[in-house]
Design a protein around this motif. Structure first.
Motif, PDB file in Angstrom:
ATOM      1  N   SER A 172       0.796  -1.230   0.000  1.00 52.73           N
ATOM      2  CA  SER A 172       0.000   0.000   0.000  1.00 52.73           C
ATOM      3  C   SER A 172       0.825   1.277   0.000  1.00 52.73           C
ATOM      4  N   SER A 173       2.056   1.255   0.535  1.00 52.72           N
ATOM      5  CA  SER A 173       2.874   2.469   0.528  1.00 52.72           C
ATOM      6  C   SER A 173       4.344   2.112   0.706  1.00 52.72           C
ATOM      7  N   LEU A 174       5.209   3.058   0.308  1.00 55.19           N
ATOM      8  CA  LEU A 174       6.661   2.866   0.350  1.00 55.19           C
ATOM      9  C   LEU A 174       7.335   4.162   0.755  1.00 55.19           C
ATOM     10  N   CYS A 175       8.474   4.056   1.428  1.00 55.83           N
ATOM     11  CA  CYS A 175       9.342   5.215   1.595  1.00 55.83           C
ATOM     12  C   CYS A 175      10.760   4.756   1.868  1.00 55.83           C
ATOM     13  N   PHE A 176      11.730   5.498   1.319  1.00 51.23           N
ATOM     14  CA  PHE A 176      13.141   5.269   1.611  1.00 51.23           C
ATOM     15  C   PHE A 176      13.542   6.137   2.795  1.00 51.23           C
ATOM     16  N   LEU A 177      14.386   5.583   3.658  1.00 49.87           N
ATOM     17  CA  LEU A 177      14.986   6.398   4.704  1.00 49.87           C
ATOM     18  C   LEU A 177      16.068   7.269   4.072  1.00 49.87           C
ATOM     19  N   ASN A 178      16.628   8.181   4.849  1.00 51.76           N
ATOM     20  CA  ASN A 178      17.580   9.143   4.296  1.00 51.76           C
ATOM     21  C   ASN A 178      18.853   8.506   3.766  1.00 51.76           C
ATOM     22  N   ASP A 179      19.155   7.294   4.191  1.00 53.46           N
ATOM     23  CA  ASP A 179      20.351   6.635   3.663  1.00 53.46           C
ATOM     24  C   ASP A 179      20.145   6.109   2.244  1.00 53.46           C
ATOM     25  N   SER A 180      18.915   6.163   1.745  1.00 50.83           N
ATOM     26  CA  SER A 180      18.534   5.707   0.400  1.00 50.83           C
ATOM     27  C   SER A 180      18.758   4.215   0.194  1.00 50.83           C
ATOM     28  N   ASN A 181      19.159   3.503   1.224  1.00 47.06           N
ATOM     29  CA  ASN A 181      19.371   2.065   1.087  1.00 47.06           C
ATOM     30  C   ASN A 181      18.441   1.255   1.967  1.00 47.06           C
TER      31      ASN A 181
END
Length: 326
Positions: A172-181
Motif C-alpha cells: 500500500s505504501s513505500l518510503c526510503f529512509l535518508n540513507d537511500s538504502n
C-alpha cells in the motif's frame, strides 16, 4: 454511509472506477464543475510541485493540474494507465512518476517529463496495479503493487534492479529512509516491512497494527534515529524507528485512517480519514491537537505544501480542498 465496509480502500477505488466506466462518462462531464460535480471519479493521489505553485491530482479522468492556492483547473495531461493510484516527483522535481495499471493484469510506472508533460518511459513488471511509489534517487524508483511485490527500476534503462517478496497481500505504501538504502513498506496484510534495498533482504517485520496499513511517511528534519508514521484501518497513527525495529508510541482517533504526512518542520503529523477529516497530531505527546473537516466522504489522497503548512486533500466524488494549518 460506507456501502463497502469489507472492501479495502484500494479495491473500493477500483470498483468505483469500473462502475463509472460502465456509465460511459465523457470528458465533458469532468469539465462542468471540478470541485463540486454531480458525479466524478475519486481523487486517488495528489502531488505538489517542488515550487509549490501547482497541484497534480490523479483520477480515472487522467492527471489534472490545479493552481495553488486557488485550486482552479489549469490543464489536463493524458497518461497511458486508466487506473492511477500514486504519483511521485523525482528528488530534483524534473520527472513525475505515475503508478497504476490494469487490475489483475498488469501494473505500470509511467515516467513523465514535468516541464513538457510528455511520456518518457513506461516501466513494466508487475502483474497487478501499482499502488505505491518512492524514488530512491533521480535515476531509480521503487514501486509496490497489489501483486504483493516491490520492484526497484532503473528508469534510464527500464530494467529491474531489485525485486522484494514478502508481503502476503498487496503493498500500500513505500518510503526510503535518508540513507537511500533502507526501504520501508506497508501492506494490506497489516505489516510494515523494512528492507535492504541493495540486497533485497528483509531486515525486519513490524506487526503492531491490527488491520490494513494504508500509508506511511518519513519525519523530516529529524536529527536522531529515522522516524516514520503509519496509519491504518485500526484507527491509529503509529510512530516507528524502523532502523532498530521499534514502535515508539501511537495515537488513536475515531475513524479509519487512510493517509499520513508530516508538516514541513516535522513538529506535527497530519492523518486523513474515511470520515472526511484531517487530524493534526503531536508526535511527542500523541495528542490530537486539532481536527479539520475537509471533504464529504473518504480522503484518498493528501499532500503538504513544500514551504508552508497548507494541506491539500482529495477523495470521494472528485473533491479537492485546501486546509490552512496554523
Amino acid at each position: 454511509m460506507n456501502l463497502l465496509p469489507t472492501i479495502s480502500p484500494i479495491r473500493q477505488r477500483l470498483l468505483i472506477l469500473i462502475i463509472i466506466s460502465l456509465l460511459c462518462l465523457t470528458p465533458s462531464v469532468f469539465s462542468e464543475d471540478v470541485h463540486h460535480p454531480s458525479i466524478m471519479p475519486p481523487i486517488t493521489a495528489l502531488e505538489l510541485t517542488k515550487d509549490g505553485k501547482s497541484i497534480i491530482a490523479s483520477s480515472q479522468a487522467g492527471l489534472h493540474i490545479y493552481d495553488y492556492p486557488t485550486l482552479t483547473l489549469q490543464r489536463t495531461i493524458k497518461v497511458k494507465a486508466h487506473n492511477i493510484h500514486d504519483l511521485a516527483f523525482s528528488p530534483d522535481g524534473k520527472l513525475l512518476a505515475v503508478g497504476g495499471g490494469n487490475p489483475s493484469v498488469e501494473g505500470t510506472v509511467e515516467i513523465l517529463s514535468w516541464s513538457k508533460g510528455t511520456s518518457l518511459r513506461v516501466l513494466k513488471g508487475h502483474r497487478d496495479s501499482v499502488t505505491a511509489l518512492s524514488w530512491q534517487d533521480s535515476s531509480s524508483i521503487a514501486s509496490g503493487s497489489l501483486d504483493r511485490q516491490i520492484i526497484i527500476f532503473d528508469i534510464q534503462k527500464g530494467t529491474q534492479i531489485q525485486v522484494f517478496k514478502g508481503h502476503s497481500k498487496g503493498v500500500s505504501s513505500l518510503c526510503f529512509l535518508n540513507d537511500s538504502n533502507t526501504l520501508v513498506s506497508t501492506g494490506i496484510d497489516q505489516n510494515i516491512r523494512v528492507w535492504n534495498a541493495t540486497t533485497g533482504e528483509l531486515l525486519r517485520s513490524l506487526n503492531n497494527h491490527t488491520m490494513r496499513v494504508h500509508d506511511l511517511a518519513l519525519r523530516p528534519n529529524n536529527s536522531g534515529l529515522p522516524m516514520v508514521a503509519s496509519v491504518s484501518d485500526d484507527q491509529t497513527v503509529r510512530f516507528w524507528q524502523p532502523s532498530i525495529g521499534r514502535m515508539v508510541k501511537f495515537a488513536r482517533v475515531k475513524a479509519a485512517l487512510l493517509n499520513v504526512a508530516w508538516l514541513n518542520n516535522g513538529s506535527m503529523v497530519a492523518a486523513a480519514s474515511n470520515d472526511g477529516h484531517v487530524y493534526i497530531i503531536n508526535p511527542d505527546t500523541v495528542e490530537v491537537v486539532t481536527v479539520h473537516p475537509a471533504i464529504d466522504g473518504w480522503i484518498y489522497a493528501m499532500s503538504v505544501h513544500p514551504t508552508n503548512s497548507d494541506i491539500i486533500v482529495g477523495g470521494s466524488n472528485g473533491q479537492i480542498n485546501r486546509i490552512i494549518v496554523k
